[in-house]
Design an enzyme around this catalytic site. Structure first.
Site, PDB file in Angstrom:
ATOM      1  N   LYS A 178       7.218  -0.340  -6.362  1.00 35.12           N
ATOM      2  CA  LYS A 178       8.485   0.529  -5.283  1.00 35.12           C
ATOM      3  C   LYS A 178       9.467   0.385  -5.756  1.00 35.12           C
ATOM      4  CE  LYS A 178       5.020  -0.064  -1.369  1.00 35.12           C
ATOM      5  NZ  LYS A 178       4.392   0.163   0.101  1.00 35.12           N
ATOM      6  N   TYR A 205      -0.819   8.520   0.608  1.00 39.05           N
ATOM      7  CA  TYR A 205      -0.489   7.783   2.069  1.00 39.05           C
ATOM      8  C   TYR A 205      -1.289   8.635   2.899  1.00 39.05           C
ATOM      9  CZ  TYR A 205       2.893   4.036   0.531  1.00 39.05           C
ATOM     10  OH  TYR A 205       2.927   2.815  -0.764  1.00 39.05           O
ATOM     11  N   ASN A 239       9.002  -3.597   0.823  1.00 40.61           N
ATOM     12  CA  ASN A 239       7.581  -4.512   0.323  1.00 40.61           C
ATOM     13  C   ASN A 239       7.581  -4.403  -1.099  1.00 40.61           C
ATOM     14  OD1 ASN A 239       5.928  -2.458   0.137  1.00 40.61           O
ATOM     15  ND2 ASN A 239       4.738  -3.102   1.804  1.00 40.61           N
ATOM     16  N   HIS A 260       2.336  -1.405  -4.203  1.00 36.95           N
ATOM     17  CA  HIS A 260       1.963  -1.261  -3.699  1.00 36.95           C
ATOM     18  C   HIS A 260       0.864  -1.857  -4.339  1.00 36.95           C
ATOM     19  CE1 HIS A 260      -0.875   1.451  -1.466  1.00 36.95           C
ATOM     20  NE2 HIS A 260      -1.486   1.575  -2.681  1.00 36.95           N
ATOM     21  N   GLU A 305      -6.901   6.189  -5.824  1.00 33.57           N
ATOM     22  CA  GLU A 305      -5.833   5.942  -6.530  1.00 33.57           C
ATOM     23  C   GLU A 305      -4.743   6.640  -7.791  1.00 33.57           C
ATOM     24  OE1 GLU A 305      -4.251   2.722  -4.018  1.00 33.57           O
ATOM     25  OE2 GLU A 305      -4.410   3.933  -2.093  1.00 33.57           O
TER      26      GLU A 305
HETATM   27  P1  CMP Z   1       2.250  -0.436   1.631  1.00 35.53           P
HETATM   28  O1  CMP Z   1       0.736  -1.371   0.993  1.00 35.53           O
HETATM   29  O2  CMP Z   1       2.429   0.233   0.223  1.00 35.53           O
HETATM   30  O3  CMP Z   1       1.284   0.647   2.121  1.00 35.53           O
HETATM   31  C1  CMP Z   1       1.681   1.191   3.253  1.00 35.53           C
HETATM   32  C2  CMP Z   1       2.489   1.589   3.210  1.00 35.53           C
HETATM   33  O4  CMP Z   1       3.390   1.513   5.079  1.00 35.53           O
HETATM   34  C3  CMP Z   1       3.201  -0.475   3.245  1.00 35.53           C
HETATM   35  O5  CMP Z   1       2.606  -0.662   1.804  1.00 35.53           O
HETATM   36  C4  CMP Z   1       4.264  -0.990   3.920  1.00 35.53           C
HETATM   37  O6  CMP Z   1       5.475  -0.411   3.167  1.00 35.53           O
HETATM   38  C5  CMP Z   1       4.857   0.626   4.882  1.00 35.53           C
HETATM   39  N1  CMP Z   1       4.693   0.220   6.291  1.00 35.53           N
HETATM   40  C6  CMP Z   1       4.034  -0.761   6.750  1.00 35.53           C
HETATM   41  N2  CMP Z   1       4.654  -0.556   8.314  1.00 35.53           N
HETATM   42  C7  CMP Z   1       5.628  -0.076   8.185  1.00 35.53           C
HETATM   43  C8  CMP Z   1       6.398   0.188   9.227  1.00 35.53           C
HETATM   44  N3  CMP Z   1       6.769  -0.696  10.551  1.00 35.53           N
HETATM   45  N4  CMP Z   1       7.505   0.945   9.098  1.00 35.53           N
HETATM   46  C9  CMP Z   1       8.095   1.074   7.782  1.00 35.53           C
HETATM   47  N5  CMP Z   1       7.107   1.212   7.074  1.00 35.53           N
HETATM   48  C10 CMP Z   1       5.861   0.305   7.314  1.00 35.53           C
END
Ligand code: CMP
Length: 143
Positions: free
Chosen positions: A9, A49, A112, A115, A126
């Protein structure tokens, strides 16, 4: 051969973690099938998403994932979808075990680092969203 979609990311790209992420999956024994550094459009982010459309953080999620370049990848190998999820660690880096990518490098759930597809259906969807057939290689021999 099972394939999955992984994406460093914008926070991971900005922090120079692309090489570290690629290294971990290479050393584990998976094969890189496709990779590109790209900017995600708002439209692609919303498609990618789509399952989170109703979540309160959806707008923030789309804004973040389109804020800078991402490194999109397709990897293949035995059980690669589940194993990659284990190697990434829990979605919230605060809960991710040390030794996982998020456990070693992350602090916030929104940022984080990586993905990864969560099921064979997500992986197929995807990969299809991000990669054309010409952008993926086929290996003659699988080690
Ligand atoms: P990802 O695996 O990319 O899939 C959905 C994403 O939503 C997840 O990783 C997080 O980065 C993001 N996400 C989940 N919970 C929250 C939250 N409370 N606030 C912002 N982003 C979130």
């Amino acid at each position: 051969m099972e394939q999955t979609f992984l994406m460093v990311k914008p926070d991971g790209v900005q922090r120079g973690l692309v090489g570290e992420v690629v290294k971990r999956f290479e050393q584990k024994g998976f094969q890189l099938v496709g990779a590109k550094l790209m900017h995600i459009s708002s439209q692609l982010a919303q498609q990618h998403y789509a399952e989170h459309r109703e979540r309160p953080f959806f707008g923030e999620l789309v804004e973040f994932i389109t804020a800078g370049p991402v490194f999109a990848m397709v990897w293949q190998g035995e059980n690669v979808i589940a194993t990659a999820r284990q190697m990434m660690g829990a979605t919230n880096p605060a809960d991710a075990a040390p030794g996982t990518i998020r456990g070693d490098y992350g602090v916030q759930v929104a940022m984080n680092i990586i993905h990864g597809s969560d099921s064979p259906e997500s992986a197929e969807r995807e990969i299809g969203l991000f990669f054309s057939e010409e952008e993926k290689v086929a290996y003659e021999k699988t080690i």
